[in-house]
Every structure is written in structure tokens, then in C-alpha cells.
Design an enzyme around this catalytic site. Structure first.
Site, short mmCIF file in Angstrom:
data_model
loop_
_atom_site.label_atom_id
_atom_site.label_comp_id
_atom_site.label_asym_id
_atom_site.label_seq_id
_atom_site.Cartn_x
_atom_site.Cartn_y
_atom_site.Cartn_z
N GLU A 186 11.14 -80.60 22.43
CA GLU A 186 12.25 -80.80 21.51
C GLU A 186 12.39 -82.30 21.34
OE1 GLU A 186 17.03 -79.99 20.91
OE2 GLU A 186 16.24 -80.54 22.87
N VAL B 241 13.30 -84.78 24.49
CA VAL B 241 12.42 -85.80 25.07
C VAL B 241 12.62 -87.17 24.44
CG1 VAL B 241 10.69 -84.09 25.73
CG2 VAL B 241 10.49 -85.25 23.52
N HIS C 282 14.71 -75.62 10.14
CA HIS C 282 15.98 -74.92 10.31
C HIS C 282 17.03 -75.49 9.36
CE1 HIS C 282 20.12 -74.78 11.81
NE2 HIS C 282 19.83 -73.50 12.08
N ASP D 84 13.21 -78.73 13.84
CA ASP D 84 14.62 -78.73 13.44
C ASP D 84 14.77 -78.90 11.94
OD1 ASP D 84 15.80 -78.36 15.99
OD2 ASP D 84 15.53 -80.48 16.45
N ASP D 85 13.89 -79.69 11.33
CA ASP D 85 13.98 -79.91 9.88
C ASP D 85 13.90 -78.60 9.11
OD1 ASP D 85 14.28 -82.60 10.13
OD2 ASP D 85 12.33 -83.15 9.30
N ASP E 285 13.34 -80.37 27.09
CA ASP E 285 14.54 -80.63 26.32
C ASP E 285 14.66 -82.10 25.93
OD1 ASP E 285 17.35 -79.87 25.44
OD2 ASP E 285 17.81 -81.39 26.97
N HIS F 49 19.98 -71.66 20.24
CA HIS F 49 21.21 -71.82 21.02
C HIS F 49 22.05 -72.99 20.50
CE1 HIS F 49 18.75 -74.87 23.11
NE2 HIS F 49 19.90 -75.43 23.40
#
Length: 597
Positions: free
Chosen positions: A292, A259, A321, A318-319, A257, A387
Site C-alpha cells: 500500500e 509503505v 477506487h 487507490d486511484d 501497510d 476497510h
């Protein structure tokens, strides 16, 4: 392993790293027996005690008389403040001797929260749902953190016991049974771990030693001490924990998570040492390490000449998404402002991994990211829900609740058929009606602050200017908030939910049949992209030389179909193509110059 208890025949070796404590005693909870422990020069206190055995409950008494649980406990039957229990790591009779794992290119990840995945919210109950995931085509479950956290409910990111599965989900043997059952059905297990901070309640490490450092600051306050005085033992704590889950619990990989918040000025960064130590152990199965990293750093995703990950296997994209989310919802608040309406960034995120590779990000005004086009697509994990992106919304709405169904179908097809590794969030496959809300239980003293902080967080958004709307945001500490987030599995087989599930099943089956066999040997710079009007064009050269092409019209109006994507065998069309035009919310995939594997 140096941390935690070790069973030696008819005795147990108890250990505590506590350089801040001149004297430590072991207290057996049942008998009240108190035994002074033996200090050593490097800050450890140890005692081998005859008569102790699995099931023994114990605490450590510090120099001032305070009794604390073992911070490296293997189980906390009465929550984070209660006594620790001696656990025999050999107690579970593993049935997965024949399990050899799965190669990364086969991964279809399914992120789940144990407490909300089933009505019971336990490891054992989760086993009962594995057949449904296998039938869907999922090949790996990714569990949100399960390490011991305070109270009755949590996402897991405020955990304090790194080695102890939370008692609300079951005992250690129950988690091992879940992993065993998953392997028996061909499912990998990836575990989310948190090494960037500890939760604010129940963390006793600061009484023992320099677990934190003021040299660096993180969103949670002082940073975990990876580079200051005493840091070698802190580093070993984290590395041993990673090895513990992989070897003692047989998990197939870890998702680390946030990092970017693991700050370390040492000559060898803790992330590099951790990956090296994990990779140095020869096992009979592959181990997948996932990051992440909000900073879009690509340097730890490198491959060897034959495509084997040198350190980390993949990173959450993430980009991807964000550009897909803004395309189908039109939302442009907060960080979404840097993506809304930018279709070129969609092509870049699909073809090259990161949309931001060093450019200035409008939302922050600073540069973000590193070059990523040289990496294979399998170094990235794509998703349209997870999440964070659901639960960090005030009311936990899923994408199907805020975007047109035809738009969601199109972006689901893009994620499931692109060469990046796809990830679903539990219930996504049937368009679950339940939200996924933010919940925690930090106790009565902190509950009001958590509730009010949540409301202040959203006060800066125009939609929440009305105090009455902010007051309606679910209370994270209320038991009803977790209850509302639990999946209703009975709806998955009915009406529109069943049609969503059939779509996801068909897309995953197509991926496994046509895409996955061609991912083996996929090279660097595999993707190219372009833009014709509002249509995003992407082409990937797969491992067998086949070219996979995508034409995506993520707008509510028809658009001309580019000539460059009219050739090849039709693989899938989500939406419509009529008279040489792509209909609204359409994703068209074709395969060129390759034989069906």
C-alpha cells in the site's frame, strides 16, 4: 531468528535486545523466580534456562525494576501488558504438505477483519466460513493485521506485538489451523503487516533500544528507525517478522501497510532489503508481496524478462477506487476532489495502473506518482471497497448504501473482469447491510481523546457542521461499534442479498474461465484507453494475444456506443445496450482475436 524465545530440548533460551538497559533479569510469572540475564556488547541480553517449557509465562525486569512483557513475544494471553508465553513453533501438526500455493494471476482477494468476519470473531470461527468463500470463487483471503493490540477491539493498525496473534482472536495454534484449513480448500492466505509505526499503548521497545528516530517525521510521530544509530537491529526485527509469518505460519504473502511512511535514507532501503531476503529463501510455493503506497511509486513493482516480480508483486490501486467511487456517488470532498467527474482518469487507472503519474494533484497542490504504464495490469489490485474506504467514513457506510444499485453492479463488473487483480471487502458480495466502523480500545485515558478526535476530523466537512450530527458518530471505543460491524451471514441467502451474491459468483466464475488463463504472460504496456463523449474505452492485450475491450458509461444518461468496441465476442454486459447506445450505468466487455482457452 534472534528475536523471541527458542526451545532447546528441556530448556528455553530467552533473549531481549535492550541496549538502553545495563542489566535485565528474567522473571518467571508462576514461580516468581528471578534470574539475571547475560548482556553482550551488541545490546542483547540472553539466558538459557533449564526447566522452562512451552506454556511458561515470563517477563523481563529492567534496570529500574519495571517489569515488561517480551516485545518480541509469540503470544500475550493477558493482553499487551501481561506476561508473555513461551510458544513451541512445532506444536501444530501441519496438514498442508502438498500445498504449492497459487500463481498470482489466479488471485481473487477477499479482505476480512477477523473480529468482524463472524459473530464469534475468532480464527476458529473463520474456518467455518471458508466453504462459502470457495463457493463464491475467492482464491485468497487477506486478513487485516492480527498482531497483538491493546484492549478488546482494533482494526489492527495500532498493534505493538509483531509476532503475537492477538489473544481476542485465539491462540497461535488457532491461526495456524485457519491457514491450514484455507490451504486445504485451495485458498491462499495474505496477511496485512504494519512496519511503518507502532501503536501508542503497550509498546515497550522504546525502553529497550532506539526503535524510533527523530530524523524523520510520520503521521504517527517519530519514524521507525531504519537508518539511524542502532538501525541494523531494527531492520532485522522487521525482516525477521516478515520471514516469521511466511515460514512459521505458512502464509502465502504479506500486504505491507502504508509503505510511503517507511522513511529510510540508507544505501539500501528497508523495503528493498526485505523483499530481497524474502525472495532469497527457496520455498515450495510462490510468495506474494503486496504494497500500500499513497505516493503511487512504481519502482518496486518491476518484472524480470519472463514476467516474474523482482521485488514486490502488486500494489493497491487507490486511484482506480477513487475514480469509480466518485463516478457512482458524485462525492467530491477531501481527496475525492482530485477525481470527481474525470472520466479520463478512469480509463488511465484501468489501462495503466495509476491515474496520477507525476501530475499535480488538485487536493494537495503537489505532484504525485510515477510512470506505471510499463507494468502489467497484474501489478495492481483493483477494488470498489476496502476497510479504509468504508471504515474511514463517519458512519461506515458501504457503497451499496450510498450509490444506486445499478451503478454499483456496473463498477463491480469492471473490477472483477479487468486484468488487474480484484479484491472484495468482506460482505461486499451480498451487499451486506452492516456498516464497517472504525473501532479501537486504547484504554480509559485515551478513549475521550480518540472519540473527540474522530469528531474533529469530520467537522471540516459541510455535512458535519451540525454538532448534533458529529455527536452521533459511533464511539470507536464502545463495544457496540465492533458489534455493529459484525457480518450477518444469515442475510446472505435472502432476497436482494442473494441476488448480489449470485451476480458476484457469476462474474468471478467468468473471470476464472475467460480472463485468468489469458493473464499468463501478459506483457508491459498491455492497456490503452480513450474517451468518446462520456464513454470510457479501454483495451487490454492479454497474454495469448486476445484483446479484451471495455466500454463503460458511468452516467445516468444513455450514450452512443463507440464503434471501436462493437466487434468481438460478447463477454459480459452489465446494464443495457439498445439501438447502438449504452444505457445508464453500463459496462460492456468483449473479447477480440482469440480462441476460447
Amino acid at each position: 531468528m534472534r528475536f523471541g524465545t527458542e526451545i532447546n530440548g528441556d530448556r528455553v533460551h530467552f533473549r531481549l535486545w535492550a541496549p538502553y538497559q545495563p542489566a535485565v533479569s528474567l522473571v518467571l510469572t508462576g514461580s516468581g523466580r528471578v534470574s539475571p540475564m547475560n548482556p553482550t556488547a551488541d545490546g542483547w541480553h540472553g539466558l538459557e534456562l533449564p526447566g522452562a517449557s512451552p506454556g511458561t509465562l515470563y517477563r523481563f525486569r529492567l534496570s529500574d525494576g519495571l517489569e515488561i512483557p517480551d516485545p518480541a513475544s509469540r503470544f500475550q494471553p493477558d493482553d499487551v501488558h501481561g506476561p508473555s508465553e513461551v510458544i513451541d513453533p512445532r506444536a501444530h501438526a501441519w496438514q498442508d504438505a502438498a500445498w504449492r500455493g497459487r500463481p498470482w494471476e489466479e488471485a481473487v482477494l477477499y479482505e476480512l477483519h477477523v473480529g468482524a468476519f463472524t459473530r464469534e470473531g475468532t480464527f476458529r470461527a473463520a474456518i467455518e466460513k471458508l466453504p462459502a468463500l470457495v463457493a463464491l470463487g475467492v482464491t485468497a483471503i487477506q486478513m487485516m493485521p492480527v498482531g497483538g493490540f491493546p484492549g478488546r477491539q482494533s482494526w489492527g493498525y495500532d498493534g505493538v506485538h509483531l509476532f503475537a496473534p492477538d489473544q481476542s482472536y485465539g491462540r497461535p495454534e488457532d491461526l495456524k489451523a485457519l491457514v491450514d484449513a484455507a490451504h486445504g480448500r485451495g485458498l491462499m492466505v495474505i496477511l496485512d503487516v504494519v512496519y511503518n509505526h507502532f501503536g501508542p499503548v503497550g509498546n515497550y521497545w522504546p525502553l529497550c533500544g532506539p526503535i524510533f528516530t527523530e530524523r524523520h517525521e510520520t503521521p504517527w510521530g517519530a519514524a521507525v528507525n531504519f537508518d539511524g544509530s542502532g538501525s541494523p537491529t531494527v531492520r532485522e526485527l522487521v525482516i525477521e517478522n516478515a520471514l516469521f509469518w511466511i515460514d512459521e505460519y505458512h502464509v502465502d504473502g504479506l500486504r505491507l501497510d502504508a509503505v510511503h511512511a517507511m522513511v529510510d535514507d540508507s544505501p539500501v532501503h528497508i523495503l528493498d532489503e526485505l523483499a530481497h531476503r524474502v525472495r532469497a529463501v527457496r520455498r515450495n510455493r510462490p510468495v506474494h508481496l503486496v504494497l500500500e503506497n499513497e505516493a503511487n511509486q512504481s519502482s518496486r513493482l518491476g518484472r524480470s524478462a519472463n514476467g516474474v516480480p523482482l521485488a514486490y508483486t502488486a500494489q493497491w490501486n487507490d486511484d482506480l477506487h477513487h475514480v469509480l467511487h466518485t463516478a457512482v456517488t458524485g462525492e467530491g470532498d477531501s481527496y475525492y476532489r482530485s477525481y470527481v467527474g474525470d472520466r479520463d482518469k478512469l480509463g488511465r487507472a484501468l489501462a495503466e495502473g495509476f491515474a496520477f503519474q507525476g501530475e499535480t494533484m488538485p487536493h494537495t497542490g503537489g505532484a504525485r506518482g510515477e510512470a506505471s504504464a510499463m507494468l502489467p495490469p497484474t501489478a495492481f489490485i483493483g477494488f470498489i471497497q476496502n476497510h479504509d474506504q468504508i471504515g474511514n467514513r463517519a458512519f461506515g457506510e458501504r457503497l451499496t448504501a450510498i450509490a444506486p444499485a445499478e451503478a454499483v453492479r456496473a463498477v463491480a463488473a469492471i473490477c472483477l473482469l479487468s486484468p488487474q487483480i480484484p479484491m472484495l471487502f468482506m460482505g461486499e458480495e451480498w451487499g451486506a447491510s452492516t456498516p464497517f466502523l472504525f473501532f479501537c480500545d486504547l484504554g480509559p485515558e485515551l478513549a475521550p481523546a480518540v472519540r473527540e478526535g474522530r469528531q474533529r476530523e469530520f467537522a471540516r466537512f459541510p455535512a458535519f457542521e451540525d454538532p448534533a450530527i458529529r455527536a452521533a458518530i459511533p464511539d470507536p471505543s464502545a463495544a457496540s461499534t465492533l458489534e455493529a460491524s459484525k457480518l450477518r451471514w444469515e442475510e446472505a441467502e435472502t432476497g436482494e442479498h442473494a441476488r448480489w451474491r449470485a451476480l458476484y459468483g457469476d462474474l468471478i466464475a467468468l473471470r476464472q474461465r475467460e480472463i485468468v488463463p489469458r493473464l499468463r504472460g501478459i506483457g508491459m504496456h498491455a492497456g490503452t484507453h480513450g474517451l468518446e463523449g462520456n464513454v470510457v474505452r479501454v483495451a487490454w492485450t492479454l497474454g495469448d494475444g486476445t484483446v479484451l475491450t471495455l466500454a463503460a458509461n458511468l452516467t445516468p444518461e444513455p450514450e452512443p456506443l463507440p464503434a471501436a468496441v462493437r466487434d468481438g465476442r460478447l463477454l459480459w454486459c452489465e446494464g443495457t445496450v439498445t439501438g447502438g447506445r449504452l444505457g445508464p450505468w453500463t459496462a460492456l466487455f468483449r473479447l477480440l482475436d482469440g480462441e476460447k482457452p
